[in-house]
Design a protein around this motif. Structure first.
Motif, PDB file in Angstrom:
ATOM      1  N   SER A  19      12.063 -20.047  -9.172  1.00  0.00           N
ATOM      2  CA  SER A  19      13.216 -20.287 -10.042  1.00  0.00           C
ATOM      3  C   SER A  19      13.041 -19.503 -11.340  1.00  0.00           C
ATOM      4  N   ALA A  20      14.152 -19.201 -11.991  1.00  0.00           N
ATOM      5  CA  ALA A  20      14.101 -18.465 -13.259  1.00  0.00           C
ATOM      6  C   ALA A  20      13.347 -19.272 -14.307  1.00  0.00           C
ATOM      7  N   GLU A  21      13.502 -20.577 -14.288  1.00  0.00           N
ATOM      8  CA  GLU A  21      12.816 -21.424 -15.269  1.00  0.00           C
ATOM      9  C   GLU A  21      11.315 -21.389 -15.057  1.00  0.00           C
ATOM     10  N   ALA A  22      10.883 -21.458 -13.806  1.00  0.00           N
ATOM     11  CA  ALA A  22       9.449 -21.412 -13.507  1.00  0.00           C
ATOM     12  C   ALA A  22       8.875 -20.043 -13.861  1.00  0.00           C
ATOM     13  N   ALA A  23       9.607 -18.989 -13.545  1.00  0.00           N
ATOM     14  CA  ALA A  23       9.144 -17.642 -13.862  1.00  0.00           C
ATOM     15  C   ALA A  23       9.029 -17.446 -15.373  1.00  0.00           C
ATOM     16  N   GLU A  24       9.978 -17.986 -16.110  1.00  0.00           N
ATOM     17  CA  GLU A  24       9.943 -17.874 -17.572  1.00  0.00           C
ATOM     18  C   GLU A  24       8.732 -18.622 -18.135  1.00  0.00           C
ATOM     19  N   ARG A  25       8.434 -19.799 -17.595  1.00  0.00           N
ATOM     20  CA  ARG A  25       7.256 -20.557 -18.034  1.00  0.00           C
ATOM     21  C   ARG A  25       5.971 -19.789 -17.741  1.00  0.00           C
ATOM     22  N   ILE A  26       5.897 -19.191 -16.561  1.00  0.00           N
ATOM     23  CA  ILE A  26       4.718 -18.419 -16.186  1.00  0.00           C
ATOM     24  C   ILE A  26       4.542 -17.240 -17.136  1.00  0.00           C
ATOM     25  N   LEU A  27       5.627 -16.530 -17.411  1.00  0.00           N
ATOM     26  CA  LEU A  27       5.561 -15.397 -18.326  1.00  0.00           C
ATOM     27  C   LEU A  27       5.073 -15.843 -19.700  1.00  0.00           C
ATOM     28  N   HIS A  28       5.613 -16.948 -20.188  1.00  0.00           N
ATOM     29  CA  HIS A  28       5.194 -17.493 -21.486  1.00  0.00           C
ATOM     30  C   HIS A  28       3.697 -17.819 -21.467  1.00  0.00           C
ATOM     31  N   ASN A  29       3.244 -18.455 -20.403  1.00  0.00           N
ATOM     32  CA  ASN A  29       1.836 -18.826 -20.297  1.00  0.00           C
ATOM     33  C   ASN A  29       0.916 -17.613 -20.215  1.00  0.00           C
ATOM     34  N   VAL A  30       1.355 -16.572 -19.543  1.00  0.00           N
ATOM     35  CA  VAL A  30       0.542 -15.353 -19.442  1.00  0.00           C
ATOM     36  C   VAL A  30       0.385 -14.709 -20.819  1.00  0.00           C
ATOM     37  N   PHE A  31       1.480 -14.591 -21.548  1.00  0.00           N
ATOM     38  CA  PHE A  31       1.402 -14.025 -22.895  1.00  0.00           C
ATOM     39  C   PHE A  31       0.465 -14.865 -23.765  1.00  0.00           C
ATOM     40  N   ARG A  32       0.602 -16.175 -23.685  1.00  0.00           N
ATOM     41  CA  ARG A  32      -0.226 -17.068 -24.500  1.00  0.00           C
ATOM     42  C   ARG A  32      -1.696 -16.963 -24.095  1.00  0.00           C
ATOM     43  N   PRO A  42      14.854 -11.996 -23.750  1.00  0.00           N
ATOM     44  CA  PRO A  42      15.154 -13.158 -22.909  1.00  0.00           C
ATOM     45  C   PRO A  42      14.808 -12.879 -21.445  1.00  0.00           C
ATOM     46  N   PHE A  43      14.214 -13.877 -20.793  1.00  0.00           N
ATOM     47  CA  PHE A  43      13.769 -13.687 -19.420  1.00  0.00           C
ATOM     48  C   PHE A  43      14.905 -13.260 -18.501  1.00  0.00           C
ATOM     49  N   ARG A  44      16.062 -13.855 -18.664  1.00  0.00           N
ATOM     50  CA  ARG A  44      17.193 -13.497 -17.781  1.00  0.00           C
ATOM     51  C   ARG A  44      17.562 -12.015 -17.920  1.00  0.00           C
ATOM     52  N   GLU A  45      17.422 -11.470 -19.123  1.00  0.00           N
ATOM     53  CA  GLU A  45      17.682 -10.044 -19.331  1.00  0.00           C
ATOM     54  C   GLU A  45      16.625  -9.202 -18.611  1.00  0.00           C
ATOM     55  N   LEU A  46      15.370  -9.604 -18.686  1.00  0.00           N
ATOM     56  CA  LEU A  46      14.309  -8.893 -17.967  1.00  0.00           C
ATOM     57  C   LEU A  46      14.571  -8.926 -16.459  1.00  0.00           C
ATOM     58  N   ALA A  47      14.937 -10.090 -15.957  1.00  0.00           N
ATOM     59  CA  ALA A  47      15.190 -10.234 -14.526  1.00  0.00           C
ATOM     60  C   ALA A  47      16.356  -9.355 -14.087  1.00  0.00           C
ATOM     61  N   GLU A  48      17.406  -9.297 -14.897  1.00  0.00           N
ATOM     62  CA  GLU A  48      18.570  -8.477 -14.551  1.00  0.00           C
ATOM     63  C   GLU A  48      18.215  -6.991 -14.549  1.00  0.00           C
ATOM     64  N   LYS A  49      17.439  -6.559 -15.537  1.00  0.00           N
ATOM     65  CA  LYS A  49      17.017  -5.150 -15.583  1.00  0.00           C
ATOM     66  C   LYS A  49      16.144  -4.814 -14.388  1.00  0.00           C
TER      67      LYS A  49
END
Length: 56
Positions: A19-32, A42-49
């Protein structure tokens, strides 16, 4: 599961999409975890690109 079975499941589309929400959380956790500043795009913009880039 062996790697071969995992590869087969992915190739057949048997692995459920993330899910986009889970992917966004994972991305946040990786950066942290890497002590990097938070993602500013915004994650949705990254996903669309990414989706648009794959279609070309």
């Amino acid at each position: 599961m062996t790697e071969k079975i995992k590869e087969d499941l992915v190739m057949k589309g048997a692995v459920p999409p993330l899910s986009a929400e889970a992917a966004e959380r994972i991305l946040h956790n990786v950066f942290r975890a890497c002590d990097m500043p938070p993602n500013t795009v915004p994650f949705r913009e990254l996903a669309e690109k990414y989706k648009t880039g794959r279609q070309k």
